[in-house]
Design an enzyme around this catalytic site. Structure first.
Site, PDB file in Angstrom:
ATOM      1  N   GLU A  41      42.602 -65.788 -39.959  1.00  0.00           N
ATOM      2  CA  GLU A  41      43.318 -64.828 -39.287  1.00  0.00           C
ATOM      3  C   GLU A  41      44.192 -65.419 -37.992  1.00  0.00           C
ATOM      4  O   GLU A  41      45.472 -65.045 -38.126  1.00  0.00           O
ATOM      5  CB  GLU A  41      42.471 -63.514 -38.789  1.00  0.00           C
ATOM      6  CG  GLU A  41      42.032 -63.026 -39.732  1.00  0.00           C
ATOM      7  CD  GLU A  41      40.798 -61.764 -39.357  1.00  0.00           C
ATOM      8  OE1 GLU A  41      40.610 -60.815 -40.158  1.00  0.00           O
ATOM      9  OE2 GLU A  41      40.503 -61.923 -38.066  1.00  0.00           O
ATOM     10  N   CYS A  49      34.702 -55.792 -30.506  1.00  0.00           N
ATOM     11  CA  CYS A  49      35.901 -55.234 -31.439  1.00  0.00           C
ATOM     12  C   CYS A  49      36.871 -54.658 -30.605  1.00  0.00           C
ATOM     13  O   CYS A  49      38.138 -55.063 -31.062  1.00  0.00           O
ATOM     14  CB  CYS A  49      35.110 -54.009 -32.246  1.00  0.00           C
ATOM     15  SG  CYS A  49      36.568 -53.247 -33.410  1.00  0.00           S
ATOM     16  N   GLU A 100      48.247 -49.834 -58.301  1.00  0.00           N
ATOM     17  CA  GLU A 100      47.993 -49.333 -59.877  1.00  0.00           C
ATOM     18  C   GLU A 100      47.443 -50.484 -61.026  1.00  0.00           C
ATOM     19  O   GLU A 100      47.080 -50.146 -61.791  1.00  0.00           O
ATOM     20  CB  GLU A 100      49.372 -48.649 -60.270  1.00  0.00           C
ATOM     21  CG  GLU A 100      50.703 -49.581 -60.580  1.00  0.00           C
ATOM     22  CD  GLU A 100      51.669 -49.040 -61.143  1.00  0.00           C
ATOM     23  OE1 GLU A 100      51.707 -48.081 -62.059  1.00  0.00           O
ATOM     24  OE2 GLU A 100      52.882 -49.411 -60.780  1.00  0.00           O
ATOM     25  N   LYS A 139      43.340 -58.461 -31.882  1.00  0.00           N
ATOM     26  CA  LYS A 139      43.547 -59.239 -33.230  1.00  0.00           C
ATOM     27  C   LYS A 139      44.612 -58.756 -34.082  1.00  0.00           C
ATOM     28  O   LYS A 139      45.700 -59.227 -34.563  1.00  0.00           O
ATOM     29  CB  LYS A 139      42.477 -59.632 -33.945  1.00  0.00           C
ATOM     30  CG  LYS A 139      42.391 -60.723 -35.145  1.00  0.00           C
ATOM     31  CD  LYS A 139      42.682 -59.771 -36.452  1.00  0.00           C
ATOM     32  CE  LYS A 139      41.903 -58.610 -36.768  1.00  0.00           C
ATOM     33  NZ  LYS A 139      40.457 -58.935 -37.329  1.00  0.00           N
ATOM     34  N   TYR A 194      36.736 -66.168 -41.061  1.00  0.00           N
ATOM     35  CA  TYR A 194      37.546 -64.781 -41.057  1.00  0.00           C
ATOM     36  C   TYR A 194      38.232 -65.351 -39.725  1.00  0.00           C
ATOM     37  O   TYR A 194      39.708 -64.941 -39.880  1.00  0.00           O
ATOM     38  CB  TYR A 194      36.617 -63.837 -40.408  1.00  0.00           C
ATOM     39  CG  TYR A 194      35.908 -63.114 -41.466  1.00  0.00           C
ATOM     40  CD1 TYR A 194      36.330 -61.696 -41.651  1.00  0.00           C
ATOM     41  CD2 TYR A 194      34.741 -63.352 -41.968  1.00  0.00           C
ATOM     42  CE1 TYR A 194      35.576 -60.868 -42.616  1.00  0.00           C
ATOM     43  CE2 TYR A 194      34.075 -62.508 -42.809  1.00  0.00           C
ATOM     44  CZ  TYR A 194      34.509 -61.500 -43.291  1.00  0.00           C
ATOM     45  OH  TYR A 194      33.873 -60.625 -44.141  1.00  0.00           O
ATOM     46  N   ILE A 195      37.555 -65.571 -38.478  1.00  0.00           N
ATOM     47  CA  ILE A 195      38.506 -65.828 -37.313  1.00  0.00           C
ATOM     48  C   ILE A 195      39.481 -66.904 -37.476  1.00  0.00           C
ATOM     49  O   ILE A 195      40.836 -66.605 -37.072  1.00  0.00           O
ATOM     50  CB  ILE A 195      37.761 -66.050 -36.196  1.00  0.00           C
ATOM     51  CG1 ILE A 195      36.623 -64.686 -35.981  1.00  0.00           C
ATOM     52  CG2 ILE A 195      38.344 -66.269 -34.670  1.00  0.00           C
ATOM     53  CD1 ILE A 195      35.635 -64.849 -34.777  1.00  0.00           C
ATOM     54  N   HIS A 237      53.014 -45.122 -59.531  1.00  0.00           N
ATOM     55  CA  HIS A 237      54.116 -45.973 -59.971  1.00  0.00           C
ATOM     56  C   HIS A 237      55.246 -45.872 -59.000  1.00  0.00           C
ATOM     57  O   HIS A 237      55.640 -44.682 -58.737  1.00  0.00           O
ATOM     58  CB  HIS A 237      54.541 -45.835 -61.232  1.00  0.00           C
ATOM     59  CG  HIS A 237      55.331 -46.951 -61.911  1.00  0.00           C
ATOM     60  ND1 HIS A 237      54.820 -48.120 -62.104  1.00  0.00           N
ATOM     61  CD2 HIS A 237      56.591 -47.016 -62.367  1.00  0.00           C
ATOM     62  CE1 HIS A 237      55.978 -49.170 -62.547  1.00  0.00           C
ATOM     63  NE2 HIS A 237      56.887 -48.174 -62.602  1.00  0.00           N
ATOM     64  N   CYS A 253      38.525 -57.167 -33.059  1.00  0.00           N
ATOM     65  CA  CYS A 253      39.455 -56.341 -34.199  1.00  0.00           C
ATOM     66  C   CYS A 253      40.740 -55.744 -33.706  1.00  0.00           C
ATOM     67  O   CYS A 253      41.945 -56.016 -34.374  1.00  0.00           O
ATOM     68  CB  CYS A 253      38.453 -55.353 -35.097  1.00  0.00           C
ATOM     69  SG  CYS A 253      36.855 -55.607 -35.019  1.00  0.00           S
ATOM     70  N   ARG A 270      35.576 -78.422 -42.318  1.00  0.00           N
ATOM     71  CA  ARG A 270      34.577 -79.517 -42.766  1.00  0.00           C
ATOM     72  C   ARG A 270      34.385 -79.254 -44.110  1.00  0.00           C
ATOM     73  O   ARG A 270      34.153 -80.385 -44.812  1.00  0.00           O
ATOM     74  CB  ARG A 270      33.458 -79.485 -41.978  1.00  0.00           C
ATOM     75  CG  ARG A 270      32.517 -77.922 -42.200  1.00  0.00           C
ATOM     76  CD  ARG A 270      31.289 -78.000 -41.066  1.00  0.00           C
ATOM     77  NE  ARG A 270      30.480 -76.803 -41.356  1.00  0.00           N
ATOM     78  CZ  ARG A 270      29.371 -76.559 -41.025  1.00  0.00           C
ATOM     79  NH1 ARG A 270      29.019 -77.168 -39.953  1.00  0.00           N
ATOM     80  NH2 ARG A 270      28.890 -75.274 -41.247  1.00  0.00           N
TER      81      ARG A 270
HETATM   82  P1  NDP Z   1      32.419 -67.365 -39.887  1.00  0.00           P
HETATM   83  O1  NDP Z   1      30.776 -67.580 -39.984  1.00  0.00           O
HETATM   84  O2  NDP Z   1      33.128 -66.507 -40.655  1.00  0.00           O
HETATM   85  O3  NDP Z   1      33.015 -68.960 -40.113  1.00  0.00           O
HETATM   86  C1  NDP Z   1      32.649 -70.190 -39.390  1.00  0.00           C
HETATM   87  C2  NDP Z   1      33.376 -71.188 -39.831  1.00  0.00           C
HETATM   88  O4  NDP Z   1      33.167 -72.505 -39.085  1.00  0.00           O
HETATM   89  C3  NDP Z   1      33.114 -71.350 -41.205  1.00  0.00           C
HETATM   90  O5  NDP Z   1      34.337 -72.093 -41.911  1.00  0.00           O
HETATM   91  C4  NDP Z   1      32.221 -72.853 -41.029  1.00  0.00           C
HETATM   92  O6  NDP Z   1      32.331 -73.842 -42.114  1.00  0.00           O
HETATM   93  C5  NDP Z   1      32.673 -73.281 -39.756  1.00  0.00           C
HETATM   94  N1  NDP Z   1      31.864 -74.085 -38.727  1.00  0.00           N
HETATM   95  C6  NDP Z   1      30.608 -73.820 -38.515  1.00  0.00           C
HETATM   96  N2  NDP Z   1      29.994 -74.758 -37.757  1.00  0.00           N
HETATM   97  C7  NDP Z   1      30.885 -75.661 -37.764  1.00  0.00           C
HETATM   98  C8  NDP Z   1      30.783 -76.990 -37.049  1.00  0.00           C
HETATM   99  N3  NDP Z   1      29.850 -77.469 -36.450  1.00  0.00           N
HETATM  100  N4  NDP Z   1      31.937 -77.853 -37.183  1.00  0.00           N
HETATM  101  C9  NDP Z   1      33.038 -77.507 -38.022  1.00  0.00           C
HETATM  102  N5  NDP Z   1      33.220 -76.132 -38.487  1.00  0.00           N
HETATM  103  C10 NDP Z   1      32.170 -75.448 -38.539  1.00  0.00           C
HETATM  104  O7  NDP Z   1      32.681 -67.217 -38.271  1.00  0.00           O
HETATM  105  P2  NDP Z   1      33.905 -66.729 -37.590  1.00  0.00           P
HETATM  106  O8  NDP Z   1      33.669 -67.391 -36.276  1.00  0.00           O
HETATM  107  O9  NDP Z   1      35.197 -66.955 -38.278  1.00  0.00           O
HETATM  108  O10 NDP Z   1      33.661 -65.338 -37.442  1.00  0.00           O
HETATM  109  C11 NDP Z   1      32.496 -64.675 -36.932  1.00  0.00           C
HETATM  110  C12 NDP Z   1      32.203 -63.214 -37.682  1.00  0.00           C
HETATM  111  O11 NDP Z   1      32.793 -62.355 -37.282  1.00  0.00           O
HETATM  112  C13 NDP Z   1      32.326 -63.124 -39.153  1.00  0.00           C
HETATM  113  O12 NDP Z   1      31.065 -63.742 -40.106  1.00  0.00           O
HETATM  114  C14 NDP Z   1      32.517 -61.676 -39.375  1.00  0.00           C
HETATM  115  O13 NDP Z   1      31.510 -61.323 -39.789  1.00  0.00           O
HETATM  116  C15 NDP Z   1      33.123 -61.303 -38.030  1.00  0.00           C
HETATM  117  N6  NDP Z   1      34.643 -61.095 -38.204  1.00  0.00           N
HETATM  118  C16 NDP Z   1      34.896 -60.473 -39.175  1.00  0.00           C
HETATM  119  C17 NDP Z   1      36.480 -59.828 -39.439  1.00  0.00           C
HETATM  120  C18 NDP Z   1      37.040 -58.923 -40.264  1.00  0.00           C
HETATM  121  O14 NDP Z   1      36.408 -58.211 -40.757  1.00  0.00           O
HETATM  122  N7  NDP Z   1      38.305 -59.142 -40.423  1.00  0.00           N
HETATM  123  C19 NDP Z   1      37.483 -60.664 -38.461  1.00  0.00           C
HETATM  124  C20 NDP Z   1      36.841 -61.485 -37.593  1.00  0.00           C
HETATM  125  C21 NDP Z   1      35.410 -61.688 -37.258  1.00  0.00           C
HETATM  126  P3  NDP Z   1      31.425 -73.664 -43.387  1.00  0.00           P
HETATM  127  O15 NDP Z   1      32.162 -72.957 -44.422  1.00  0.00           O
HETATM  128  O16 NDP Z   1      31.642 -75.341 -43.826  1.00  0.00           O
HETATM  129  O17 NDP Z   1      30.071 -73.297 -43.023  1.00  0.00           O
END
Ligand code: NDP
Length: 451
Positions: A183, A43, A441, A51, A179-180, A436, A48, A200
């Site tokens: 962002e 983090c 609101e 970022k 998320y990542i 307001h 976090c 995908r």
């Molecule tokens: P996520 O699990 O959120 O998302 C992973 C993404 O990668 C999905 O869109 C998934 O697609 C895709 N994916 C997975 N495998 C493949 C593959 N083999 N080929 C292509 N696409 C693929 O992971 P992140 O890495 O974004 O973040 C990790 C964790 O970190 C989050 O779950 C969250 O808990 C935490 N985080 C929180 C933040 C916040 O609170 N603001 C900020 C950053 C991270 P599909 O949808 O099709 O499965």
């Protein structure tokens, strides 16, 4: 007091480990901790905090455009971010934070060892050749980016390297829709990079409310992020001036830099867990019970290494529950309901409770949706819409889901999360006086059901 070197030894000085260790020491426990990277963990050092700083840094181009539209004598067409300058300032801030963490642990009386911890037996940890013993051991080693195994994957960067880039590419591909990925798509596009996000699935942010997913996608597209859905990458080739991505449909895409954000895996390899018979799940996350106990009763685990709700405040909460139960004679369990979360995309998302689909599975619901141009943009002319959505359980009248995409939505959602945790009903929302003029609101003035 035990005969061991420590009452508690923590492997990993990230959010969860530091909080558990510091609080345990505050309750009188003798605490040791080891870390082989930077104190502060994902983090603070790689997630976090850096970022969010880059999210701020990359948002000023829009602000300058808006200022110009309001009448300020600035020229947005020539405004340019010195990315290297911002990264250097971010690095200085991270150093300051790391120093704060070091002194916080020292002041709490926690012994910090610099090195990689590996379990030798249920009470012994090897830290780069030095052996320490402890009555209880906490594994809080977090997670690490995980990439699919395709040809050329060695050419890609993850969010770790993205936050340390010295110069910006002209074009960039970001793979993933979580998320990542969203962002960083906002950060790099705001900084002036032509970003293509490849997912995908048909849409970004699986697991979020469908209206939120569609709305953010539209707004990101308006800001210039090119989102290619239902698209897979089969191979990545290095070319003379960048990379060529071989896509699933046989076509090819040229770019200057490829970042993968396809999820994170628990950091459990080579920790001595399997040798001790500690149960891991199929994603190699440590399996724990409600008290964070692993299958070896004096060894505990929490945070991302258990791969449940991978959010910093959850790891902090778990660390506090553990410290209270182990050393303050105050056992408890963490409540995982209504955990608010935010995505610091451009524009950001704030979300608490159930999505519409989740709520519908549980019973009859009323849904209130509002889309509007944020007031600031009535004068700036920016083509941006905010989305606000409430989901209400018909039987109890409780607000079970609250979602927003738009300026300040993470700040707004945090306040409403308290109300929802306290069980607020739609009638409570309706009887609350609005502030307001704000966007917030709108949540207390939604009178007409959308469906
Ligand atoms: P996520 O699990 O959120 O998302 C992973 C993404 O990668 C999905 O869109 C998934 O697609 C895709 N994916 C997975 N495998 C493949 C593959 N083999 N080929 C292509 N696409 C693929 O992971 P992140 O890495 O974004 O973040 C990790 C964790 O970190 C989050 O779950 C969250 O808990 C935490 N985080 C929180 C933040 C916040 O609170 N603001 C900020 C950053 C991270 P599909 O949808 O099709 O499965």
């Amino acid at each position: 007091m035990s005969d061991y070197d420590y009452d508690l030894f923590v492997i990993g000085a990230g959010s969860g480990g530091v909080r558990a260790g510091r609080m345990s020491a505050g309750f009188g426990a003798r605490v040791g901790m080891c870390e082989d990277m930077r104190v502060g963990g994902t983090c603070v050092m790689r997630g976090c905090v850096p970022k969010k700083l880059t999210v701020y840094g990359s948002s000023f181009h829009d602000e300058i455009e808006d200022a110009q539209a309001y009448g300020w004598s600035v020229d947005a067409s020539t405004a340019k971010l010195d990315w290297g300058h911002m990264i250097a300032k971010k690095d200085a801030e991270l150093q300051r934070l790391e120093d704060v963490y070091h002194s916080m642990l020292k002041n709490a009386g926690v012994d910090l060892l610099n090195g990689r911890g590996k379990l030798v037996d249920a009470h012994t940890v090897d830290v780069d050749g030095k052996t320490v013993t402890a009555d209880k051991i906490l594994v809080a080693t977090g997670g690490w980016p995980s990439n699919p195994d395709i040809p050329g994957i060695e050419h890609v960067i993850s969010s770790n390297e993205a936050l340390d880039l010295k110069v910006l590419p002209e074009r960039m591909v970001i793979v993933g829709g979580g998320y990542i990925a969203v962002e960083f798509a906002g950060v790099f596009s705001g900084a002036g990079v032509q970003v293509t996000e490849i997912i995908r699935a048909p849409n970004i942010l699986r697991g979020f409310d469908e209206d939120v997913r569609d709305h953010l996608r539209q707004e990101m597209t308006k800001k210039g992020v090119n989102i290619l859905s239902d698209t897979t990458i089969e191979a990545i080739e290095k070319t003379s001036d960048g990379y060529a991505l071989k896509l699933g449909d046989g076509s090819s895409l040229e770019t200057d830099l490829v970042m993968y954000a396809t999820g994170r895996s628990p950091k459990t390899a080579n920790l001595g867990l399997e040798e001790l018979g500690i149960e891991l799940d199929r994603k190699s996350a440590i399996v724990v019970n409600e008290q964070y106990q692993t299958s070896v009763p004096n060894i505990y685990a929490l945070g991302d290494v258990t791969d449940r709700v991978n959010l910093t405040p959850v790891a902090l909460g778990e660390g506090m529950v553990l410290a209270h139960s182990l050393f303050n004679n105050n056992p408890g369990v963490m409540d995982y309901d209504n955990i608010p979360s935010a995505v610091f995309s451009h524009p950001p998302i704030g979300s608490v409770g159930l999505t519409e689909d989740q709520a519908r599975e549980k019973g009859d619901i009323d849904v209130y949706v509002s889309r509007f141009k944020p007031m600031k943009h009535t004068l700036s002319g920016r083509d941006e819409q905010a989305l606000m959505k409430l989901i209400v359980d018909q039987k109890s009248d409780r607000v079970v889901g609250l979602h927003m995409v738009g300026p300040d939505s993470p700040e707004i959602a945090q306040g409403y999360a308290v109300a929802m945790k306290a069980g607020a009903t739609k009638a409570d929302f309706d009887s609350t006086v609005g502030i307001h003029p704000t966007a917030a609101e709108e949540f207390v003035t939604m009178r007409n059901k959308t469906r």
